[in-house]
Enzyme design. Structure first.
Site, PDB file in Angstrom:
ATOM      1  N   GLU A   7       0.529  -7.332 -10.981  1.00  0.00           N
ATOM      2  CA  GLU A   7       0.249  -7.938  -9.679  1.00  0.00           C
ATOM      3  C   GLU A   7      -0.271  -9.373  -9.776  1.00  0.00           C
ATOM      4  O   GLU A   7       0.080 -10.217  -8.936  1.00  0.00           O
ATOM      5  CB  GLU A   7      -0.751  -7.079  -8.887  1.00  0.00           C
ATOM      6  CG  GLU A   7      -0.099  -5.838  -8.303  1.00  0.00           C
ATOM      7  CD  GLU A   7      -1.007  -5.012  -7.392  1.00  0.00           C
ATOM      8  OE1 GLU A   7      -0.479  -4.124  -6.712  1.00  0.00           O
ATOM      9  OE2 GLU A   7      -2.227  -5.244  -7.378  1.00  0.00           O
ATOM     10  N   THR A  29     -15.116   0.585   7.373  1.00  0.00           N
ATOM     11  CA  THR A  29     -13.661   0.537   7.352  1.00  0.00           C
ATOM     12  C   THR A  29     -13.243  -0.906   7.138  1.00  0.00           C
ATOM     13  O   THR A  29     -14.074  -1.811   7.082  1.00  0.00           O
ATOM     14  CB  THR A  29     -13.062   1.109   8.651  1.00  0.00           C
ATOM     15  OG1 THR A  29     -11.631   1.127   8.529  1.00  0.00           O
ATOM     16  CG2 THR A  29     -13.440   0.287   9.868  1.00  0.00           C
ATOM     17  N   HIS A  81      -8.839  12.430  10.247  1.00  0.00           N
ATOM     18  CA  HIS A  81      -7.603  12.465   9.448  1.00  0.00           C
ATOM     19  C   HIS A  81      -7.343  13.841   8.829  1.00  0.00           C
ATOM     20  O   HIS A  81      -6.307  14.458   9.108  1.00  0.00           O
ATOM     21  CB  HIS A  81      -7.612  11.347   8.392  1.00  0.00           C
ATOM     22  CG  HIS A  81      -7.671   9.976   8.986  1.00  0.00           C
ATOM     23  ND1 HIS A  81      -8.314   8.922   8.392  1.00  0.00           N
ATOM     24  CD2 HIS A  81      -7.168   9.500  10.155  1.00  0.00           C
ATOM     25  CE1 HIS A  81      -8.202   7.854   9.163  1.00  0.00           C
ATOM     26  NE2 HIS A  81      -7.518   8.168  10.233  1.00  0.00           N
ATOM     27  N   ARG A 132      -2.896   9.233   2.208  1.00  0.00           N
ATOM     28  CA  ARG A 132      -4.344   8.957   2.118  1.00  0.00           C
ATOM     29  C   ARG A 132      -5.169   9.799   3.083  1.00  0.00           C
ATOM     30  O   ARG A 132      -6.362   9.979   2.863  1.00  0.00           O
ATOM     31  CB  ARG A 132      -4.596   7.472   2.410  1.00  0.00           C
ATOM     32  CG  ARG A 132      -3.860   6.571   1.442  1.00  0.00           C
ATOM     33  CD  ARG A 132      -4.798   5.684   0.681  1.00  0.00           C
ATOM     34  NE  ARG A 132      -4.066   5.010  -0.361  1.00  0.00           N
ATOM     35  CZ  ARG A 132      -3.748   3.722  -0.347  1.00  0.00           C
ATOM     36  NH1 ARG A 132      -4.140   2.966   0.647  1.00  0.00           N
ATOM     37  NH2 ARG A 132      -3.077   3.202  -1.339  1.00  0.00           N
ATOM     38  N   GLY A 184      -3.542  -5.340  -2.886  1.00  0.00           N
ATOM     39  CA  GLY A 184      -2.729  -4.750  -1.825  1.00  0.00           C
ATOM     40  C   GLY A 184      -2.932  -5.407  -0.466  1.00  0.00           C
ATOM     41  O   GLY A 184      -3.304  -6.586  -0.373  1.00  0.00           O
ATOM     42  N   ASN A 185      -2.718  -4.625   0.580  1.00  0.00           N
ATOM     43  CA  ASN A 185      -2.791  -5.153   1.960  1.00  0.00           C
ATOM     44  C   ASN A 185      -4.133  -5.830   2.237  1.00  0.00           C
ATOM     45  O   ASN A 185      -4.190  -6.945   2.759  1.00  0.00           O
ATOM     46  CB  ASN A 185      -2.620  -4.005   2.967  1.00  0.00           C
ATOM     47  CG  ASN A 185      -1.312  -3.273   2.799  1.00  0.00           C
ATOM     48  OD1 ASN A 185      -0.247  -3.879   2.776  1.00  0.00           O
ATOM     49  ND2 ASN A 185      -1.373  -1.950   2.674  1.00  0.00           N
ATOM     50  N   CYS A 190      -3.467  -3.852   8.545  1.00  0.00           N
ATOM     51  CA  CYS A 190      -2.672  -4.932   7.965  1.00  0.00           C
ATOM     52  C   CYS A 190      -1.645  -4.387   6.977  1.00  0.00           C
ATOM     53  O   CYS A 190      -1.882  -3.355   6.340  1.00  0.00           O
ATOM     54  CB  CYS A 190      -3.575  -5.950   7.281  1.00  0.00           C
ATOM     55  SG  CYS A 190      -4.724  -5.234   6.091  1.00  0.00           S
TER      56      CYS A 190
HETATM   57  P1  NAD Z   1      -3.001  -0.611  -0.675  1.00  0.00           P
HETATM   58  O1  NAD Z   1      -2.190   0.611  -0.749  1.00  0.00           O
HETATM   59  O2  NAD Z   1      -2.306  -1.865  -0.240  1.00  0.00           O
HETATM   60  O3  NAD Z   1      -3.707  -0.839  -2.072  1.00  0.00           O
HETATM   61  C1  NAD Z   1      -3.034  -0.607  -3.210  1.00  0.00           C
HETATM   62  C2  NAD Z   1      -3.588  -1.593  -4.230  1.00  0.00           C
HETATM   63  O4  NAD Z   1      -4.735  -1.045  -4.840  1.00  0.00           O
HETATM   64  C3  NAD Z   1      -2.612  -1.882  -5.329  1.00  0.00           C
HETATM   65  O5  NAD Z   1      -1.710  -2.890  -4.903  1.00  0.00           O
HETATM   66  C4  NAD Z   1      -3.554  -2.341  -6.403  1.00  0.00           C
HETATM   67  O6  NAD Z   1      -3.894  -3.693  -6.221  1.00  0.00           O
HETATM   68  C5  NAD Z   1      -4.789  -1.501  -6.175  1.00  0.00           C
HETATM   69  N1  NAD Z   1      -4.824  -0.371  -7.091  1.00  0.00           N
HETATM   70  C6  NAD Z   1      -4.256   0.838  -6.904  1.00  0.00           C
HETATM   71  N2  NAD Z   1      -4.490   1.627  -7.980  1.00  0.00           N
HETATM   72  C7  NAD Z   1      -5.217   0.889  -8.847  1.00  0.00           C
HETATM   73  C8  NAD Z   1      -5.770   1.140 -10.117  1.00  0.00           C
HETATM   74  N3  NAD Z   1      -5.620   2.297 -10.723  1.00  0.00           N
HETATM   75  N4  NAD Z   1      -6.455   0.129 -10.704  1.00  0.00           N
HETATM   76  C9  NAD Z   1      -6.637  -1.044 -10.097  1.00  0.00           C
HETATM   77  N5  NAD Z   1      -6.135  -1.322  -8.885  1.00  0.00           N
HETATM   78  C10 NAD Z   1      -5.437  -0.374  -8.282  1.00  0.00           C
HETATM   79  O7  NAD Z   1      -4.268  -0.301   0.211  1.00  0.00           O
HETATM   80  P2  NAD Z   1      -4.873  -1.193   1.368  1.00  0.00           P
HETATM   81  O8  NAD Z   1      -4.015  -1.043   2.583  1.00  0.00           O
HETATM   82  O9  NAD Z   1      -5.201  -2.542   0.848  1.00  0.00           O
HETATM   83  O10 NAD Z   1      -6.191  -0.374   1.677  1.00  0.00           O
HETATM   84  C11 NAD Z   1      -7.369  -0.548   0.923  1.00  0.00           C
HETATM   85  C12 NAD Z   1      -8.400   0.384   1.519  1.00  0.00           C
HETATM   86  O11 NAD Z   1      -8.566   0.048   2.916  1.00  0.00           O
HETATM   87  C13 NAD Z   1      -8.009   1.863   1.515  1.00  0.00           C
HETATM   88  O12 NAD Z   1      -9.190   2.614   1.358  1.00  0.00           O
HETATM   89  C14 NAD Z   1      -7.448   2.101   2.896  1.00  0.00           C
HETATM   90  O13 NAD Z   1      -7.535   3.448   3.296  1.00  0.00           O
HETATM   91  C15 NAD Z   1      -8.350   1.217   3.712  1.00  0.00           C
HETATM   92  N6  NAD Z   1      -7.789   0.802   4.999  1.00  0.00           N
HETATM   93  C16 NAD Z   1      -6.636   0.089   5.042  1.00  0.00           C
HETATM   94  C17 NAD Z   1      -6.124  -0.313   6.272  1.00  0.00           C
HETATM   95  C18 NAD Z   1      -4.857  -1.106   6.364  1.00  0.00           C
HETATM   96  O14 NAD Z   1      -4.387  -1.341   7.481  1.00  0.00           O
HETATM   97  N7  NAD Z   1      -4.274  -1.570   5.266  1.00  0.00           N
HETATM   98  C19 NAD Z   1      -6.813   0.018   7.456  1.00  0.00           C
HETATM   99  C20 NAD Z   1      -8.011   0.727   7.379  1.00  0.00           C
HETATM  100  C21 NAD Z   1      -8.495   1.109   6.137  1.00  0.00           C
END
Ligand code: NAD
Length: 387
Positions: free
Chosen positions: A36, A137, A204, A316, A9-10, A142
């Site tokens: 993916e 964190t 949150h 979330r 993901g992100n 992103c």
């Molecule tokens: P995201 O929503 O982009 O991640 C989803 C990804 O997680 C999916 O694309 C997949 O690759 C994986 N995934 C989901 N379910 C799965 C499963 N059952 N098995 C295997 N893989 C699985 O989330 P993100 O934005 O990358 O965030 C990751 C973490 O970072 C989270 O805890 C989020 O709260 C935290 N976070 C994110 C941000 C941000 O800006 N993106 C900022 C602060 C904290």
């Protein structure tokens, strides 16, 4: 050095851009979720790499391997980073566990509460042969722009807390991570401190509760402002929750004098430190939130419906921050014998919105505790305090 990132993901996009841009790091992506890995392969081939768009310019990373087969990349990895929502940690840890080599450094960005207990539960006695680390964190805000190709880095934190076991390796790891990601990494003494100090678990769910506990089901004409829409009563809830966490800190420090929980701060102290210069009026906790320029315009999580918007209770802010954050803290409070009436009220409301049961009769004994990381889920009858 070989670094494997687990996720897709992100966070995984941003990590792969930064790590893949370095000549001194061999990078592999383990993306087990759905199709993916194939989508990443196509995207990277088409774009020539993963491109992160940052305020300082483009960062282009070229992953050396992309796969959905852990045996292809995990055995060679010196460092394995889970870049995943906490609910996916377990399934991915179970998939990679057979292939982790002795001496590997295994971490999560972010770790959330109870990460070390989860790793111990999956790896058993093998955990003594590995280094476990976690960031509080993600260093970035992103969002993927085009899957497998481009990611927007909307903001970068100045400093991110990190725990590592054994703590003697903290300096080495923070030097690597700071160098790779150009972010200041601040070691804290233990995973216990890292989890209790996470203010996201307060802010949150606390603001969701404050904004929506009296919601009557009528759609909002537009999504409410999350931070700037909070009232004084919500600020008082955050204050009370934060004071309860500080009571846990005091009880633990009294019971375990060697324990360093100095990273656990009141939310008011945290926001003033973190957002120095961007808060117009610091006179109260409420003012700190509603006059913080960094929070300007950020909306509550909602779903569109006929006639407007309704709160998204599966977002979330509840679905991750409660079972992998606030409930972990609540479980620690129970083991330490510290009452947490405000935290209990927030969890009781949130679990109903999530359709889950975590607290039952005032104890962490609900039917869905097994899908959380509260210490009770791991059968802990007393606190496991890291030395
Ligand atoms: P995201 O929503 O982009 O991640 C989803 C990804 O997680 C999916 O694309 C997949 O690759 C994986 N995934 C989901 N379910 C799965 C499963 N059952 N098995 C295997 N893989 C699985 O989330 P993100 O934005 O990358 O965030 C990751 C973490 O970072 C989270 O805890 C989020 O709260 C935290 N976070 C994110 C941000 C941000 O800006 N993106 C900022 C602060 C904290």
């Amino acid at each position: 050095m070989h670094v494997a990132v687990c996720g897709g993901g992100n966070a995984a996009h941003t990590l792969m851009a930064f790590l893949g841009s370095r000549a001194d790091v061999q990078t592999a992506l383990y993306a087990p979720y759905r199709d993916e890995a194939a989508r990443w392969q196509r995207g990277v081939m088409w774009r020539g790499g993963i491109v992160a768009h940052t305020a300082q310019g483009l960062v282009v990373g070229r992953p050396d391997q992309i796969t959905n087969q852990p045996e292809e990349v995990i055995p060679a990895a010196d460092v394995v980073i889970l870049a995943l929502p906490a609910f996916a940690h377990r399934v991915v840890l179970e998939a990679i566990a057979p292939y982790l080599k002795a001496g590997v450094w295994l971490g999560a960005m972010p770790a959330r509460g109870g990460f070390l207990w989860e790793v111990e539960a999956v790896l058993g006695s093998r955990v003594k042969d590995i280094v476990v680390f976690g960031l509080q964190t993600l260093p970035w805000a992103c969002r993927i722009r085009t899957f497998g190709q481009d990611v927007d880095v909307l903001g970068t934190k100045h400093v991110v807390d990190m725990a590592i076991k054994p703590p003697s390796l903290a300096q080495r790891l923070s030097t690597y991570l700071s160098d790779w990601f150009n972010v200041k990494i601040q070691p804290v003494r233990s995973f216990l401190a890292l989890g209790l100090a996470d203010v996201g678990q307060i802010i949150h769910p606390g603001i969701m509760y404050g904004l929506f506990r009296d919601w009557d089901g009528t759609p909002f004409p537009e999504p409410p402002l999350f931070y700037q829409g909070m009232d004084e009563a919500t600020a008082a809830i955050l204050d009370a929750m934060s004071n309860e966490v500080l009571s846990i800190r005091r009880a633990l420090e009294a019971a375990y004098p060697h324990l360093d929980l100095s990273a656990v701060r009141h939310v008011g102290e945290w926001i003033r430190r973190t957002y120095q210069g961007s808060i117009r009026d610091e006179s109260s906790l409420h003012c700190c939130f509603v006059t913080n320029e960094s929070y300007r315009g950020i909306r509550a999580p909602v779903r569109p419906v006929d006639g407007g918007y309704v709160p998204d209770f599966q977002a979330r802010y509840l679905s991750e921050d409660v079972p992998f954050g606030l409930l972990v803290t609540r479980g620690i409070a129970e083991l330490a014998g510290v009452p947490t009436p405000t935290i209990d009220a927030v969890i009781t409301w949130a679990q109903e919105k999530l359709g889950r049961e975590y607290l039952r009769d005032g104890r962490v004994a609900g039917r869905d505790v097994a899908e959380t990381r509260a210490p009770q889920r791991f059968g802990h009858k007393r606190l496991q305090v890291e030395s």
